[in-house]
Motif scaffolding. Structure first.
Motif, short mmCIF file in Angstrom:
data_model
loop_
_atom_site.label_atom_id
_atom_site.label_comp_id
_atom_site.label_asym_id
_atom_site.label_seq_id
_atom_site.Cartn_x
_atom_site.Cartn_y
_atom_site.Cartn_z
N LEU A 50 2.31 -3.93 -12.61
CA LEU A 50 2.54 -5.37 -12.43
C LEU A 50 3.42 -5.91 -13.54
CD1 LEU A 50 1.94 -8.07 -11.00
CD2 LEU A 50 -0.07 -8.27 -12.45
N PHE A 61 1.44 -13.06 -8.35
CA PHE A 61 0.28 -12.16 -8.25
C PHE A 61 -0.83 -12.60 -9.21
CE2 PHE A 61 2.88 -8.29 -6.64
CZ PHE A 61 2.91 -8.84 -5.37
N GLU A 90 -4.24 -7.21 0.44
CA GLU A 90 -2.93 -7.11 -0.21
C GLU A 90 -2.32 -8.49 -0.31
OE1 GLU A 90 0.15 -4.91 1.78
OE2 GLU A 90 -0.39 -5.73 3.73
N TYR A 100 7.26 -7.18 -2.84
CA TYR A 100 6.29 -6.60 -3.76
C TYR A 100 4.90 -6.82 -3.21
CZ TYR A 100 10.25 -6.57 -6.96
OH TYR A 100 11.46 -6.35 -7.54
N ALA A 102 0.55 -6.38 -4.18
CA ALA A 102 -0.58 -6.09 -5.07
C ALA A 102 -1.79 -5.90 -4.16
CB ALA A 102 -0.81 -7.21 -6.06
N CYS A 117 -0.20 -2.00 -7.61
CA CYS A 117 0.89 -2.98 -7.54
C CYS A 117 2.18 -2.19 -7.38
CB CYS A 117 0.94 -3.82 -8.81
SG CYS A 117 -0.52 -4.81 -9.10
#
Length: 150
Positions: A50, A61, A90, A100, A102, A117
Motif C-alpha cells: 500500500l 484505501f 475488496e 488498484y 485492497a 494491496c
C-alpha cells in the motif's frame, strides 16, 4: 499562522477566532475519540504494498479501511468473488493510469485483516488475476491462524 492572519485581516481581532478554532478542534478530537475502532492487522507485505502506491490511492484505501475499522462499509467496495460470502471485501480505486485494489476480511471477529494491496494488471476485463487470488487465499489462512491465537 496563515489562517489566523487571514481572519485577523478580515475580522480585526485574532483572539476570538483562535478561541473558536480551539473549541472546534477539541470538539472534533473528542467526537473522534468516541468512535469505537476495531483493530487492524496487516498480513505479510500488504502494508508495504500500500505504501508503494500513489498518494491518492493510499488516502482512498486508508479512509476505506478506517470505515471498516468503524464497522461501516467502505465506499467503492464489494465482496470478492470466489470466497463464499461478504467476509472478504475488496476496495477498488481507479486512477487515470490504472486500477488498484485492497482486499481485507472481517470474517474472524471484529478485527480487520488486510490481506493484499495490488495494482490490477489483468488484461481480461475486471477479473482478479489468478496469482493474486491464490495469494489472497494463502493470506486468508494466515489470518485465520492469527485469529485462533487471539
Amino acid at each position: 499562522m496563515l489562517i489566523g492572519w487571514r481572519l485577523e485581516r478580515v475580522h480585526g481581532n485574532r483572539q476570538p477566532v483562535a478561541a473558536a478554532l480551539a473549541i472546534l478542534y477539541l470538539f472534533m478530537y473528542n467526537f473522534l475519540m468516541l468512535i469505537p475502532y476495531n483493530p487492524i492487522i496487516w498480513i505479510a507485505s500488504a502494508k508495504k504494498d500500500l505504501q508503494a502506491m500513489p498518494e491518492e490511492v493510499q488516502r482512498a484505501f486508508g479512509y476505506g479501511l478506517f470505515r471498516a475499522q468503524c464497522g461501516k462499509v467502505p465506499e467503492h467496495s464489494k465482496p470478492l468473488k470466489g470466497f463464499g460470502s461478504a467476509g472478504v471485501v475488496e476496495i477498488v480505486e481507479n486512477t487515470a493510469d490504472s486500477t488498484y485494489r485492497a482486499v481485507y476480511t472481517v470474517r474472524f471477529g471484529a478485527t480487520v485483516y488486510v490481506l493484499h494491496c495490488f495494482q490490477k494488471k489483468s488484461t481480461r476485463g475486471i477479473a482478479t488475476p489468478k496469482p493474486d487470488l491464490d495469494l489472497i487465499r494463502q493470506r486468508l489462512k494466515i489470518a485465520e491462524q492469527l485469529a485462533r491465537k487471539e
